[in-house]
Scaffold this active site. Structure first.
Site, PDB file in Angstrom:
ATOM      1  N   GLU A 104       0.843  -1.201   0.000  1.00 53.34           N
ATOM      2  CA  GLU A 104       0.000   0.000   0.000  1.00 53.34           C
ATOM      3  C   GLU A 104       0.875   1.246   0.000  1.00 53.34           C
ATOM      4  OE1 GLU A 104      -2.615   1.376  -0.480  1.00 53.34           O
ATOM      5  OE2 GLU A 104      -4.370   0.518   0.472  1.00 53.34           O
ATOM      6  N   ASP A 105       0.312   2.331  -0.525  1.00 52.48           N
ATOM      7  CA  ASP A 105       1.009   3.614  -0.436  1.00 52.48           C
ATOM      8  C   ASP A 105       0.865   4.192   0.971  1.00 52.48           C
ATOM      9  OD1 ASP A 105      -1.716   3.934  -0.815  1.00 52.48           O
ATOM     10  OD2 ASP A 105      -1.551   5.587  -2.236  1.00 52.48           O
ATOM     11  N   ASP A 108      -4.609   5.013   5.967  1.00 56.43           N
ATOM     12  CA  ASP A 108      -5.194   6.211   6.561  1.00 56.43           C
ATOM     13  C   ASP A 108      -6.252   5.762   7.566  1.00 56.43           C
ATOM     14  OD1 ASP A 108      -6.413   8.602   7.129  1.00 56.43           O
ATOM     15  OD2 ASP A 108      -6.936   9.108   5.083  1.00 56.43           O
ATOM     16  N   LYS A 136      -0.691   6.671   8.840  1.00 56.83           N
ATOM     17  CA  LYS A 136      -1.121   7.862   9.582  1.00 56.83           C
ATOM     18  C   LYS A 136      -1.310   7.517  11.056  1.00 56.83           C
ATOM     19  CE  LYS A 136      -3.052  10.539   5.816  1.00 56.83           C
ATOM     20  NZ  LYS A 136      -4.205  11.253   5.262  1.00 56.83           N
ATOM     21  N   PHE A 157      -3.119  15.468   5.161  1.00 58.15           N
ATOM     22  CA  PHE A 157      -3.279  15.017   3.786  1.00 58.15           C
ATOM     23  C   PHE A 157      -1.960  15.202   3.041  1.00 58.15           C
ATOM     24  CE2 PHE A 157      -4.591  15.428  -0.677  1.00 58.15           C
ATOM     25  CZ  PHE A 157      -5.328  14.261  -0.800  1.00 58.15           C
ATOM     26  N   VAL A 158      -1.486  14.143   2.367  1.00 56.51           N
ATOM     27  CA  VAL A 158      -0.193  14.181   1.676  1.00 56.51           C
ATOM     28  C   VAL A 158      -0.364  13.815   0.208  1.00 56.51           C
ATOM     29  CG1 VAL A 158       1.259  13.765   3.705  1.00 56.51           C
ATOM     30  CG2 VAL A 158       0.295  11.805   2.485  1.00 56.51           C
ATOM     31  N   ASP A 164      -2.324  10.915  -4.819  1.00 56.67           N
ATOM     32  CA  ASP A 164      -2.959  11.941  -5.643  1.00 56.67           C
ATOM     33  C   ASP A 164      -3.775  12.947  -4.842  1.00 56.67           C
ATOM     34  OD1 ASP A 164      -5.026   9.947  -5.050  1.00 56.67           O
ATOM     35  OD2 ASP A 164      -6.276  11.175  -6.347  1.00 56.67           O
TER      36      ASP A 164
HETATM   37  P1  IMP Z   1      -7.753   4.168   3.929  1.00 52.07           P
HETATM   38  O1  IMP Z   1      -8.455   5.339   4.520  1.00 52.07           O
HETATM   39  O2  IMP Z   1      -6.708   3.584   4.876  1.00 52.07           O
HETATM   40  O3  IMP Z   1      -8.744   3.130   3.454  1.00 52.07           O
HETATM   41  O4  IMP Z   1      -6.961   4.730   2.678  1.00 52.07           O
HETATM   42  C1  IMP Z   1      -7.437   4.519   1.390  1.00 52.07           C
HETATM   43  C2  IMP Z   1      -6.547   5.044   0.303  1.00 52.07           C
HETATM   44  O5  IMP Z   1      -6.763   6.436   0.264  1.00 52.07           O
HETATM   45  C3  IMP Z   1      -5.046   4.886   0.429  1.00 52.07           C
HETATM   46  O6  IMP Z   1      -4.552   3.645  -0.023  1.00 52.07           O
HETATM   47  C4  IMP Z   1      -4.576   6.019  -0.486  1.00 52.07           C
HETATM   48  O7  IMP Z   1      -4.569   5.599  -1.839  1.00 52.07           O
HETATM   49  C5  IMP Z   1      -5.638   7.077  -0.221  1.00 52.07           C
HETATM   50  N1  IMP Z   1      -5.184   8.055   0.768  1.00 52.07           N
HETATM   51  C6  IMP Z   1      -5.261   7.991   2.113  1.00 52.07           C
HETATM   52  N2  IMP Z   1      -4.709   9.077   2.687  1.00 52.07           N
HETATM   53  C7  IMP Z   1      -4.268   9.844   1.654  1.00 52.07           C
HETATM   54  C8  IMP Z   1      -3.576  11.104   1.588  1.00 52.07           C
HETATM   55  O8  IMP Z   1      -3.228  11.739   2.597  1.00 52.07           O
HETATM   56  N3  IMP Z   1      -3.299  11.557   0.332  1.00 52.07           N
HETATM   57  C9  IMP Z   1      -3.650  10.907  -0.805  1.00 52.07           C
HETATM   58  N4  IMP Z   1      -4.268   9.715  -0.795  1.00 52.07           N
HETATM   59  C10 IMP Z   1      -4.581   9.202   0.431  1.00 52.07           C
HETATM   60 MG    MG Z   2      -3.706   3.167  -1.783  1.00 50.44          MG
END
Ligand code: IMP
Ligand code: MG
Length: 189
Positions: A104-105, A108, A136, A157-158, A164
């Site tokens: 994963e990138d 969050d 995070k 937010f990054v 993106d």
């Molecule tokens: P989740 O909230 O952990 O389900 O994150 C879902 C997806 O949202 C991540 O895999 C990212 O692709 C994207 N994401 C979460 N936080 C950020 C951010 O700060 N910037 C850009 N994309 C984000």
């Molecule tokens: Mg992702």
């Protein structure tokens, strides 16, 4: 690293440099290479955000490995998760009996990674581990560990390095974060 970046009235400041990312990826890959010695893991990238991280990570991996991808959608064009995860592309590989490493990138809310864990576990992998470049702090609502974390970051937010903002700026070479004065604005995966 470059200067401030302005998008849709929001300002982003330099946060994690290319050099720091490169160095940390080498450290993570070193641990993965040693943990998977003699095995043939399948690295599963979560599109779109992880494509650059996966490409860089995989080139530091020296064990035999395979690659596949999930594509998920959760953020739409906002800076705050919709709270709903949709599977847009399933895997092509056979997971049963294999060592799976999900890449994963960023974690969050943790919703996406929990969604993926659930899908993969149903297919009876030999093992399942998670790598995320960013985590995070304090936010993820998950009851399992992210095994390899690049950087723990505040819940800002990054963007950049695959991440993106409304589908743009994934091509930035380093990571930027929203400056505090702009953090109340609306907001994406
Ligand atoms: P989740 O909230 O952990 O389900 O994150 C879902 C997806 O949202 C991540 O895999 C990212 O692709 C994207 N994401 C979460 N936080 C950020 C951010 O700060 N910037 C850009 N994309 C984000
Ligand atoms: Mg992702």
């Amino acid at each position: 690293m470059a200067e401030l970046i302005k998008i849709n009235g929001d300002t982003f400041e330099p946060f994690i440099t290319e050099e720091k990312i490169r160095q940390r990826i080498k450290e993570l890959a070193g641990r993965i290479n040693s943990d998977y010695r003699g095995k043939t893991p399948i690295f599963i990238g979560v599109l779109n955000g992880s494509f650059i991280f996966l490409a860089d990570l995989i080139r530091e991996i020296h064990v035999d490995c395979e690659i596949d991808f999930f594509k998920l959608s959760s953020y739409g064009d906002a800076k705050i998760s919709s709270g709903q995860v949709t599977l847009l592309k399933d895997l092509n590989c056979q997971v049963e009996g294999r060592d799976i490493v999900v890449v994963e990138d960023i974690v969050d809310s943790g919703l996406s990674i929990a969604f993926i864990k659930n899908i993969i576990e149903k297919e009876n992998p030999m093992s399942l581990k998670f790598v995320s470049l960013l985590l995070k702090k304090g936010i993820p609502k998950i009851d399992f560990p992210i095994d390899y974390v690049g950087f723990e970051i505040p819940p800002d937010f990054v963007i950049g390095y695959g991440l993106d903002y409304a589908q743009k700026v994934r091509n930035l070479k380093s990571i930027y974060r929203l400056t505090p004065q702009a953090s109340t604005a609306s907001g994406n995966s």
